[in-house]
Design a protein around this motif. Structure first.
Motif, PDB file in Angstrom:
ATOM      1  N   VAL A  68     -23.326   1.034   6.882  1.00 16.60           N
ATOM      2  CA  VAL A  68     -22.220   1.864   6.384  1.00 16.60           C
ATOM      3  C   VAL A  68     -21.990   1.567   4.907  1.00 16.60           C
ATOM      4  CG1 VAL A  68     -19.798   2.493   6.653  1.00 16.60           C
ATOM      5  CG2 VAL A  68     -21.114   1.795   8.652  1.00 16.60           C
ATOM      6  N   ASP A  69     -22.180   2.572   4.058  1.00 19.91           N
ATOM      7  CA  ASP A  69     -21.826   2.440   2.646  1.00 19.91           C
ATOM      8  C   ASP A  69     -21.270   3.770   2.161  1.00 19.91           C
ATOM      9  OD1 ASP A  69     -23.994   4.140   2.130  1.00 19.91           O
ATOM     10  OD2 ASP A  69     -25.334   2.483   1.638  1.00 19.91           O
ATOM     11  N   CYS A  70     -20.760   3.774   0.936  1.00 17.32           N
ATOM     12  CA  CYS A  70     -20.082   4.962   0.422  1.00 17.32           C
ATOM     13  C   CYS A  70     -21.021   6.163   0.330  1.00 17.32           C
ATOM     14  CB  CYS A  70     -19.462   4.655  -0.940  1.00 17.32           C
ATOM     15  SG  CYS A  70     -18.383   5.967  -1.551  1.00 17.32           S
ATOM     16  N   ALA A  71     -22.261   5.919  -0.065  1.00 15.41           N
ATOM     17  CA  ALA A  71     -23.215   7.017  -0.243  1.00 15.41           C
ATOM     18  C   ALA A  71     -23.492   7.732   1.077  1.00 15.41           C
ATOM     19  CB  ALA A  71     -24.515   6.482  -0.841  1.00 15.41           C
ATOM     20  N   THR A  72     -23.711   6.957   2.156  1.00 15.49           N
ATOM     21  CA  THR A  72     -24.028   7.592   3.434  1.00 15.49           C
ATOM     22  C   THR A  72     -22.810   8.289   4.036  1.00 15.49           C
ATOM     23  OG1 THR A  72     -23.691   5.449   4.517  1.00 15.49           O
ATOM     24  CG2 THR A  72     -25.953   6.057   3.990  1.00 15.49           C
ATOM     25  N   VAL A  73     -21.627   7.710   3.841  1.00 20.36           N
ATOM     26  CA  VAL A  73     -20.406   8.363   4.338  1.00 20.36           C
ATOM     27  C   VAL A  73     -20.160   9.657   3.567  1.00 20.36           C
ATOM     28  CG1 VAL A  73     -17.900   8.158   4.560  1.00 20.36           C
ATOM     29  CG2 VAL A  73     -19.373   6.231   5.190  1.00 20.36           C
ATOM     30  N   ALA A  74     -20.364   9.623   2.253  1.00 23.00           N
ATOM     31  CA  ALA A  74     -20.194  10.831   1.428  1.00 23.00           C
ATOM     32  C   ALA A  74     -21.148  11.927   1.891  1.00 23.00           C
ATOM     33  CB  ALA A  74     -20.438  10.498  -0.042  1.00 23.00           C
ATOM     34  N   ALA A  75     -22.391  11.554   2.196  1.00 19.15           N
ATOM     35  CA  ALA A  75     -23.375  12.540   2.655  1.00 19.15           C
ATOM     36  C   ALA A  75     -22.932  13.170   3.972  1.00 19.15           C
ATOM     37  CB  ALA A  75     -24.744  11.878   2.812  1.00 19.15           C
ATOM     38  N   PHE A 110     -13.150   3.195  -1.185  1.00 17.35           N
ATOM     39  CA  PHE A 110     -14.024   3.057  -0.025  1.00 17.35           C
ATOM     40  C   PHE A 110     -14.050   1.600   0.449  1.00 17.35           C
ATOM     41  CE2 PHE A 110     -18.028   2.140   2.055  1.00 17.35           C
ATOM     42  CZ  PHE A 110     -18.052   3.126   3.027  1.00 17.35           C
ATOM     43  N   ARG A 111     -14.141   0.671  -0.482  1.00 18.66           N
ATOM     44  CA  ARG A 111     -14.209  -0.744  -0.119  1.00 18.66           C
ATOM     45  C   ARG A 111     -12.965  -1.174   0.652  1.00 18.66           C
ATOM     46  NH1 ARG A 111     -12.722  -5.731  -1.869  1.00 18.66           N
ATOM     47  NH2 ARG A 111     -14.248  -7.431  -1.675  1.00 18.66           N
ATOM     48  N   GLU A 112     -11.785  -0.706   0.216  1.00 23.82           N
ATOM     49  CA  GLU A 112     -10.548  -1.062   0.904  1.00 23.82           C
ATOM     50  C   GLU A 112     -10.518  -0.496   2.318  1.00 23.82           C
ATOM     51  OE1 GLU A 112      -7.593   0.432  -1.723  1.00 23.82           O
ATOM     52  OE2 GLU A 112      -7.561  -1.351  -3.000  1.00 23.82           O
ATOM     53  N   SER A 127      -8.410   9.885   5.813  1.00 24.16           N
ATOM     54  CA  SER A 127      -8.557  10.037   7.263  1.00 24.16           C
ATOM     55  C   SER A 127     -10.001  10.325   7.648  1.00 24.16           C
ATOM     56  CB  SER A 127      -7.696  11.205   7.711  1.00 24.16           C
ATOM     57  OG  SER A 127      -7.008  10.955   8.827  1.00 24.16           O
ATOM     58  N   LEU A 128     -10.631  11.250   6.933  1.00 26.49           N
ATOM     59  CA  LEU A 128     -12.017  11.620   7.226  1.00 26.49           C
ATOM     60  C   LEU A 128     -12.947  10.429   7.042  1.00 26.49           C
ATOM     61  CD1 LEU A 128     -12.189  15.094   5.421  1.00 26.49           C
ATOM     62  CD2 LEU A 128     -11.971  14.676   7.865  1.00 26.49           C
ATOM     63  N   THR A 129     -12.732   9.685   5.956  1.00 25.58           N
ATOM     64  CA  THR A 129     -13.590   8.534   5.665  1.00 25.58           C
ATOM     65  C   THR A 129     -13.420   7.446   6.715  1.00 25.58           C
ATOM     66  OG1 THR A 129     -13.471   8.997   3.292  1.00 25.58           O
ATOM     67  CG2 THR A 129     -14.159   6.790   3.928  1.00 25.58           C
ATOM     68  N   LYS A 130     -12.175   7.179   7.110  1.00 30.55           N
ATOM     69  CA  LYS A 130     -11.929   6.162   8.133  1.00 30.55           C
ATOM     70  C   LYS A 130     -12.575   6.545   9.450  1.00 30.55           C
ATOM     71  CE  LYS A 130      -7.773   4.382   8.433  1.00 30.55           C
ATOM     72  NZ  LYS A 130      -6.286   4.325   8.465  1.00 30.55           N
ATOM     73  N   ASP A 131     -12.573   7.837   9.782  1.00 34.84           N
ATOM     74  CA  ASP A 131     -13.200   8.292  11.024  1.00 34.84           C
ATOM     75  C   ASP A 131     -14.692   7.989  11.022  1.00 34.84           C
ATOM     76  OD1 ASP A 131     -10.995   9.231  12.358  1.00 34.84           O
ATOM     77  OD2 ASP A 131     -11.212  11.294  11.683  1.00 34.84           O
TER      78      ASP A 131
END
Length: 363
Positions: free
Chosen positions: A271-278, A298-300, A256-260
Motif C-alpha cells: 500500500v502506497d500513495c501511488a497505487t491508492v491514487a491509481a 496519505f502518510r497520516e 474517506s475514499l483513501t481510508k477505504d
C-alpha cells in the motif's frame, strides 16, 4: 505472498457510505437455525431493530453491525456456540432467490463464486470478498472491513460454511475445500469445524477464507449446457442488477475514499500513495493535493489505519505478533513492534499484558 490477485472485476470494494449494510434475506438463515425456539427469538429481534415480518421484504437493508450483534447475542442466549455453522449448513440456493438460477447457469464452481464476488457489495456492504489465484488453488476471502464490528465469530462461520454448503449443492454433497481459515481463534472448536468442512481448519488468520483446488473450481457442472447458459446468465445479470439497484454512491470526501482503499488492501498487498491514487483514478500528485486540502496526508491516514487496526487485532485472544505484523503490512515483527511503541509508548507484548484503562494514553 505467492500468487496473483484475480481481475479487478472480481474484487468488490466495500461501500463508501459509512456504516455497512446487509440484506434481510440473510435473517431467514438465523430464524431457520433457531426454529426450535420459536417466538422466543422475537424479543431479541426487536432489541436489535428487526422484526419477523421483514422477511416479506428480503432485499431491504439493515445496519450490518446490528445484524452481526444479533447473531452473536442469539448464540449466547440460546446456548448455541456453533450457531453460525448451523446457519450456513441450512442456507441453500433457494434462499438466494433469483441467484439460484444464476449460480446454476454459471457452469462451474469458479463461475458461481465469482458471481457472488461481483454482487457482494449489493448483498452486504463494507465487506471484502475477493479471490486470489495460485498455481494449484484459489483462495476466496471474506472479511468485514469495519474492525469495530467485533466479535463476529458467528457471522464469519456462517459465511464460510454457507459458501461450502452452496458449493456442495452445485457439485456434490461429498465436496470439500482444500483448507479453511478463520480470523478468530478456533480453540475448542477444532473438532466440530473439521467435521463440517472435512478439511484442515486454521484460526487467527488474516481473513476468513476458503482454499479451493483449481481443478474443483473449473470442473463443469454435470447439468451445464454452455450455449443456453450464456444466454440465461446475461438475462439474469440484467434482472438482478436492476432488482438490487446501484451500488452505494461514493462519498465526495477523498479522506474517506483513501481510508477505504487502505483498509481494504492493508496486509493483503503493498500500500502506497501511488497505487491508492491509481485505484481512485487520480495522479499521485492530485491525491496528495486533495488530502492536503482536507487537512491531512496519505502518510497520516496510513498510520492512523494501521494504529487503529493494530489495537483491534491485539485485543483478539490468541493473535501472534507475526500475524498482527502481516495484517498491518509490516515486513517483520521487529518493524511492527517499533512502530507500535511509537504510537502507544509501550511494546505490543506489554500492551497485551496491560489492563485497558492503563492504555488510555501513551506513556
Amino acid at each position: 505472498m505467492a500468487g496473483s490477485f484475480d481481475t479487478p472485476l472480481l474484487t468488490t470494494s466495500p461501500s463508501r457510505s459509512g456504516t455497512g449494510t446487509i440484506r434481510l434475506l440473510f435473517l431467514k438463515a438465523l430464524l431457520d437455525a433457531l426454529a426450535d425456539v420459536g417466538r422466543q427469538v422475537d424479543p431479541l429481534l426487536r432489541e436489535h431493530g428487526m422484526f419477523r415480518s421483514q422477511l416479506d421484504t428480503p432485499y431491504e437493508f439493515v445496519p450490518l453491525h446490528r445484524y452481526v450483534a444479533l447473531v452473536e447475542q442469539a448464540s449466547r442466549k440460546f446456548h448455541r456456540p456453533h450457531l453460525g455453522l448451523e446457519m450456513g449448513a441450512t442456507f441453500g440456493l433457494a434462499e438466494l432467490g433469483p441467484f439460484y438460477a444464476l449460480l446454476r447457469a454459471s457452469g462451474t464452481l469458479r463461475g458461481a463464486l465469482n458471481y457472488l464476488v461481483l454482487f457482494q457489495s449489493r448483498l452486504q456492504s463494507r465487506t471484502l470478498f475477493d479471490s486470489r489465484i495460485d498455481p494449484d488453488t484459489t483462495t476466496y476471502s471474506y472479511r468485514i472491513e469495519d474492525e469495530g464490528v467485533w466479535p463476529r465469530l458467528q457471522d464469519s462461520e456462517f459465511a464460510i460454511s454457507g459458501y461450502v454448503n452452496l458449493a456442495r449443492q452445485l457439485t456434490s454433497a461429498k465436496w470439500a475445500p482444500a483448507a479453511v481459515h478463520f480470523e478468530h481463534s478456533i480453540t475448542g472448536r477444532e473438532e466440530r469445524l473439521s467435521h463440517y468442512f472435512r478439511a484442515p481448519v486454521l484460526g487467527n488468520q488474516l481473513a476468513n477464507a476458503l482454499v479451493i483446488r483449481n481443478e474443483d473450481l473449473d470442473q463443469p457442472f454435470a447439468s451445464a449446457v454452455p450455449s443456453e447458459d450464456v444466454k440465461l446468465r446475461t438475462i439474469l445479470e440484467w434482472h438482478l442488477l436492476d432488482l438490487m439497484g446501484p451500488e452505494s454512491t461514493p462519498s465526495e470526501s477523498f479522506v474517506s475514499l483513501t481510508k477505504d482503499v487502505i483498509a481494504r488492501w492493508l496486509g493483503r498487498t503493498h500500500v502506497d500513495c501511488a497505487t491508492v491514487a491509481a485505484e481512485l483514478k487520480l495522479s499521485e500528485r492530485s491525491l496528495r493535493r486533495r488530502l492536503t486540502e482536507e487537512g491531512t496526508s496519505f502518510r497520516e491516514l496510513l498510520q492512523a489505519t494501521r494504529q487503529d487496526r493494530a489495537q483491534t487485532i491485539l485485543s483478539k485472544p490468541g493473535i501472534s505478533l507475526a500475524v498482527a505484523a502481516e495484517q498491518l503490512g509490516y515486513s517483520d515483527t521487529a518493524a511492527f513492534s517499533r512502530a507500535f511503541k511509537e504510537w502507544t509508548g509501550v511494546s505490543p507484548g506489554r500492551f497485551l499484558r496491560k489492563p485497558e484503562d492503563e492504555m488510555a494514553s501513551p506513556v
